[in-house]
Design a protein around this motif. Sequence first.
Motif, mmCIF file in Angstrom:
data_model
loop_
_atom_site.group_PDB
_atom_site.id
_atom_site.type_symbol
_atom_site.label_atom_id
_atom_site.label_comp_id
_atom_site.label_asym_id
_atom_site.label_seq_id
_atom_site.Cartn_x
_atom_site.Cartn_y
_atom_site.Cartn_z
ATOM 1 N N UNK A 41 -4.412 11.243 0.419
ATOM 2 C CA UNK A 41 -3.945 10.339 -0.810
ATOM 3 C C UNK A 41 -2.464 10.197 -0.911
ATOM 4 N N UNK A 42 -1.860 9.159 -0.748
ATOM 5 C CA UNK A 42 -0.554 9.051 -1.001
ATOM 6 C C UNK A 42 -0.029 8.506 -2.437
ATOM 7 N N UNK A 61 8.043 12.549 0.806
ATOM 8 C CA UNK A 61 9.125 12.634 1.776
ATOM 9 C C UNK A 61 9.651 11.355 1.806
ATOM 10 N N UNK A 62 10.079 10.748 3.272
ATOM 11 C CA UNK A 62 10.915 9.551 3.415
ATOM 12 C C UNK A 62 9.966 8.326 3.070
ATOM 13 N N UNK A 68 5.665 4.023 -3.502
ATOM 14 C CA UNK A 68 5.939 3.580 -4.840
ATOM 15 C C UNK A 68 5.960 1.954 -4.755
ATOM 16 N N UNK A 69 6.629 1.195 -3.823
ATOM 17 C CA UNK A 69 6.565 -0.153 -3.794
ATOM 18 C C UNK A 69 5.234 -0.612 -3.420
ATOM 19 N N UNK A 134 10.908 1.393 5.421
ATOM 20 C CA UNK A 134 9.420 0.661 5.881
ATOM 21 C C UNK A 134 8.768 1.182 6.933
ATOM 22 N N UNK A 135 7.560 1.595 7.040
ATOM 23 C CA UNK A 135 7.009 2.265 8.201
ATOM 24 C C UNK A 135 6.848 0.975 9.261
ATOM 25 N N UNK A 136 7.575 1.246 10.405
ATOM 26 C CA UNK A 136 7.616 0.442 11.474
ATOM 27 C C UNK A 136 6.240 -0.415 11.770
ATOM 28 N N UNK A 137 5.323 -0.053 11.372
ATOM 29 C CA UNK A 137 3.827 -0.547 11.579
ATOM 30 C C UNK A 137 3.602 -1.761 10.950
#
Length: 147
Positions: A41-42, A61-62, A68-69, A134-137
């Motif tokens: 869970x993030x 982490x990163x 949060x967004x 932003x995750x590349x996915x």
Amino acid sequence: MKDFIVAEVQRLIKKFKTRDPFLIAEKLGVHVVPWDFTDEVQGMYKYERKNKFIFINNNLGKLCNFVMGHELGHSVLHPKHNASFLKKNTFFPESKYERQASQFAVELLLPDECLSEFKDTHLSVYEIAEIYGVPRELAHLKNFNNR
């Protein structure tokens, strides 16, 4: 809906003069609570008795600003719909609510100007997205053609 999300993000940025999801949440009166979740869970958004809460995993982490967004997206776009942000659907949102919250986070954290900043490099949109947290996915959720 995508244009609505872009407009809502732009409205918040203009109003609060920041892209920082933590500062925007504070200004909107959303309670942010660091929490020791399992790795699965993030983050989680909860609405209870006219109060908005974002619980965010202490160990992100990163990915912290993106999560949060994303949760801020829930609080703005789906204010009375409780939602948890699980690792398994972080990059492959199954519901429209999760996809919309991710679109909100991408629009918030990946400004249009970022492409021009990197125009003389050989970086892909996916690599630029990662630079901005932003995750590349999820870079494909960015609406570059809206303005």
